[in-house]
Design an enzyme around this catalytic site. Structure first.
Site, short mmCIF file in Angstrom:
data_model
loop_
_atom_site.label_atom_id
_atom_site.label_comp_id
_atom_site.label_asym_id
_atom_site.label_seq_id
_atom_site.Cartn_x
_atom_site.Cartn_y
_atom_site.Cartn_z
N SER A 54 -2.38 0.77 -4.86
CA SER A 54 -2.90 1.91 -4.10
C SER A 54 -4.25 2.37 -4.64
CB SER A 54 -1.89 3.06 -4.19
OG SER A 54 -2.46 4.27 -3.74
N ASN A 55 -5.03 2.98 -3.75
CA ASN A 55 -6.26 3.67 -4.16
C ASN A 55 -5.96 4.89 -5.03
OD1 ASN A 55 -8.31 2.12 -2.98
ND2 ASN A 55 -8.33 3.31 -1.07
N ARG A 83 -8.85 12.89 6.16
CA ARG A 83 -8.47 11.48 5.93
C ARG A 83 -9.65 10.54 6.19
NH1 ARG A 83 -5.91 7.61 3.20
NH2 ARG A 83 -5.26 5.87 4.49
N TYR A 112 -0.03 5.22 0.68
CA TYR A 112 -0.20 6.29 1.66
C TYR A 112 -0.32 5.73 3.08
CZ TYR A 112 -1.48 8.47 -2.75
OH TYR A 112 -1.48 8.89 -4.05
N ASP A 146 0.86 -1.17 0.00
CA ASP A 146 0.00 0.00 0.00
C ASP A 146 0.91 1.24 0.00
OD1 ASP A 146 -2.36 1.65 0.49
OD2 ASP A 146 -1.54 1.87 2.52
#
Lengths: 225, 225
Positions: free
Chosen positions: B118-119, B42, B13, B11
């Site tokens: 990652s998103n 967030r 972040y 991942d």
């Protein structure tokens, strides 16, 4: 307001029923930590409904509620007594209505059938509806997402309303105090009424509710016009 | 540790890149509110990824990130200056690595190919990978869920790894600082390593990570055994 609505459907927790008594019980058990516990619990409870739905790993709301309580207790370094978890969980079965709810529901029910659509497990919903003697008011039924094996705001949950009430989505008014639930309902095709009890910003999810009201009394007034 | 792993996937972040500089920028712009803003941002950012995925209403991570920033600003009653939003958003393009990350990545890369899942929108990921000069290290690629048009922890996102790396899921080690991401990866069939940087309780989502480590240095040590 010129909206054609053939049925009104309500979210349960936070919309009809005040979950404040959960915080009160938590504070009685763990003085000074009740508020933090109930907030962590509620946040994690919602997270788990979304995450499990996304993972394709549904588990019913009772279990999700207990699992999130365990997480919240550990996050606050609380070691619960033997009976604490069931005492906290049982609060969900006997929540009180918000003060304006009974009169507003009576007003709504004169014009059209009412129903509930909730994440709650059918047993939990049955208990809280019975506790508040609302059975006869919800002629449209008390629907649980448990039948769809996924949580809100997945479209399959809102589809249960069309299926069970036989009312096309454009004629359904959906009422929720959760902005994301109102957004999910609107995206599905319902008329969405967001009961913004705490003055939150509108959710940026690509749709807007048809109306934002501070409580159910205001919605009753609006729909009577 | 006796785990057969043919590829390690990270991942981005919070796992490789420290998002702390976002809070610092927020504090510089809005003294006394930086921490609250970055936390609200967030939280809402993650909520929106889950909610949009559940609603079947995907929007890319850049837009979700800006939408959640707008919500967070309004929730704190901050009226941003003209350039504030892009200044805050741009922080994501130049995040620094956590201090232990470079050495750990070098160690990992000696034994097997590395990748990112990652998103983040491909443009955001490209920028932060370039900023940290990591391009050559991630031989397995820098993968964005954007290709699946849904966010983690939907299984379709983890499936991108199998598809792009050609490694069967049981031989993939997946590393995330998000407990729910580790759970999603584990449920999918990866070996899951949770980097629990802040001492959170393990998520109650029906699966457990294969290992919990405080940082990537500990994971490197564990995998070298």
């Amino acid at each position: 307001m010129a909206l054609e609505i053939s049925a009104l459907v309500f979210d349960a927790y936070g919309t009809l029923f005040d979950v404040h008594s959960v915080a009160r019980k938590a504070e009685a058990l763990y003085p000074g930590k009740g508020d933090a516990l109930s907030r962590a619990w509620r946040t994690k409870q919602l997270e788990y409904t979304w995450l499990r739905s996304l993972m394709g790993n549904y588990e019913d709301f009772s279990r999700v509620t207990l699992a999130s309580l365990e997480w919240a207790l550990e996050s606050l370094k609380i070691v619960p007594g033997d009976a604490d978890k069931s005492a906290l969980f049982d609060e969900y079965r006997k929540l009180a209505m918000f003060p304006e709810v009974p009169a507003a529901l009576d007003s709504f029910a004169r014009a059209r059938p009412l129903a509930i659509l909730s994440n709650g497990h059918p047993d939990m919903l049955e208990a809280v509806v019975e506790h508040n003697r609302l059975r006869n008011l919800f002629r449209g039924g008390v629907l649980s997402v448990h039948a769809a094996k996924v949580f809100k705001p997945n479209p399959a949950t809102y589809h249960l309303v069309e299926e069970r009430l036989g009312v096309p989505r454009a004629l359904v008014g959906f009422v929720s105090s959760n902005g994301w639930d109102a957004a999910g309902a609107k995206a599905f095709g319902f008329k969405a009424f967001w009961v913004n009890r705490t003055g939150q910003p509108v959710e940026r999810l690509g749709v807007r509710p048809d109306a934002v009201v501070p409580d159910l009394a205001s919605l009753a007034e609006m729909l009577a016009k």
